[in-house]
Enzyme design. Sequence first.
Site, PDB file in Angstrom:
ATOM      1  CG  ASP A  16      -1.819   1.229   1.399  1.00 44.83           C
ATOM      2  OD1 ASP A  16      -2.315   1.683  -0.037  1.00 44.83           O
ATOM      3  OD2 ASP A  16      -2.342   1.368   2.260  1.00 44.83           O
ATOM      4  CE1 TYR A  55      -7.972   6.695   3.012  1.00 42.87           C
ATOM      5  CE2 TYR A  55      -7.611   8.281   1.094  1.00 42.87           C
ATOM      6  CZ  TYR A  55      -7.878   8.177   2.377  1.00 42.87           C
ATOM      7  OH  TYR A  55      -8.019   9.347   3.125  1.00 42.87           O
ATOM      8  CG  HIS A  56      -3.399   3.854  -3.555  1.00 43.30           C
ATOM      9  ND1 HIS A  56      -2.547   4.811  -3.619  1.00 43.30           N
ATOM     10  CD2 HIS A  56      -4.689   4.466  -3.617  1.00 43.30           C
ATOM     11  CE1 HIS A  56      -3.176   6.122  -4.225  1.00 43.30           C
ATOM     12  NE2 HIS A  56      -4.457   5.880  -4.224  1.00 43.30           N
ATOM     13  N   PRO A  57      -4.388  -0.590  -1.530  1.00 42.08           N
ATOM     14  CG  PRO A  57      -6.304  -1.752  -0.428  1.00 42.08           C
ATOM     15  CD  PRO A  57      -5.842   0.007  -0.803  1.00 42.08           C
TER      16      PRO A  57
END
Length: 530
Positions: free
Chosen positions: A289, A459-461
């Site tokens: 992330d 917010y980028h898993p």
Amino acid sequence: MSHYIVVGAGSAGCALAARLTEDPAVEVTLIEAGGQDDADEIHVPAAFGSLMKSRFDWDFDSEPEPALAGRRLYLPRGRVVGGSSSINAMIYIRGNRADWDGYAAAGATGWGYEDVLPYFKRSETNERGANEYHGADGPLTVSENRSRSPLMQAWVAAAREAGLAANEDFNAESQDGVGFYQVTQRDGRRWSTAQAFLRPALDRPNLELVTDALVHRVVVEGGRAVGVELYHDGRLQQRRAEVEVILAAGAYGSPQLLLLSGIGPAAELAPLGIDVVADLPEVGEHLTDHPMSAVGVWTDTESLLTATAPHHLQQFAREGRGPLTSNFAEAGGFLRTDPSLDAPNVQFHAAPAPFVEEGLAVAVDHAWVSSACLLTPESRGKVSLRAPIPSSKPRIVHRYFESEADRAAMIEGVRRAMQIAEQPALAPHVRERMVGAYPASDSDEDVWAHIQRTAQTLYHPAGTCGIGRVVDAELRVQGVEGLRVADASVLPVVPRGNTNAPAIVVGEKAADLLRGVPAAQAADRAEVAA
């Protein structure tokens, strides 16, 4: 019985279902745990902060993060038609050429930059028009942000004063530099995958959308996925798939569903009483992330605090313009903290608002923030089950900054954000630094203390069902027939930049993989269909 069941009506799932049902002979059931995207606040870009911890949010939390003094971080994800594309900040970034070519070099055949570029172009209508890098006939509208705050114009000027180059298009030849982000909006309103892909397809008799339905597990019989078990309309039921089941539930949801279905590390499933269908030790592993940390400044310049003033409301309703069209992070850019790097390792996001306390604080005064996020983390986290209960939230630990290299790069990124904040172009817009939201000094010790106190997810898993580990290059789950994963979890490592556009392209490419269409024909297909 449908030919395909797609679990998750998010960024990838909407694109996948819409593309598959272009063939009237193909029947698709699309299942979404959340409800319809019909709330006004979804479609007003500047209202996106109000969607956090709402009914449209899965509202996950991490486990205590070891390198962040044991803090639990808030991890929002979209639980609504459109998924996270219905609650995100709408920034359109594709990642870097180096990301996609790196995937291909590591064995993800067909996922190099030249392989996926036709899918990015096919999905897009860029208001700048078609060119070598952009499309102008796709369902996803990509536009200029109709709110360019004077604060953000000053931030871009300050970044130039700090030595960063101007970049008019982060999705073209080079990602380096600073400027204004393009956004997934149409006429100043959010343009999610629900609106871009799904809505036009819902009139097709071969597409069924099932909402407010929690999938419990994939039903596997004789080594083959034949459907899903779900709770819907007050009862437990099954839906069967004649051809395949595709999970598009995201980097947290898809591994959770695999584990609940007995697909994962046997040593962890057996103690939970879950029968092992396929022993896949890598399910849920390699979570990556983009952690970020911001510096905040109080200002006397008008910010988004007044976005809902009557004249702004009228402007938005009448023209689709003004501060209500702001995606918060209007400006930003990319840099390399070490010139020897082959691509950027830090990204900036600047917003004309006091976006602090993980975005959950109530704005009480005019402010602006500038954040740095780490694009290429070495640290790896994990998604696992907390309990063998579908309604139980998964156990998520990112292990941010376990790597010394990650800490060093992030410290330098925040230091560069401070340097930008202190340039002459921003001086007229600084009343005072925010106490608790600005490092005490630019020393490594003070900057790291600030990061430990304020770092949050961007917010980028990604990576939890990675190609080459859980799925193959055609997104088929190893050891189970008739089952694929198609979302950001299949990307081996998080790409450089915001992940909505890459997730959409995973859905686009998955549709062609299911239809047997070579990637090289993707652009031609779109022209023929048009």
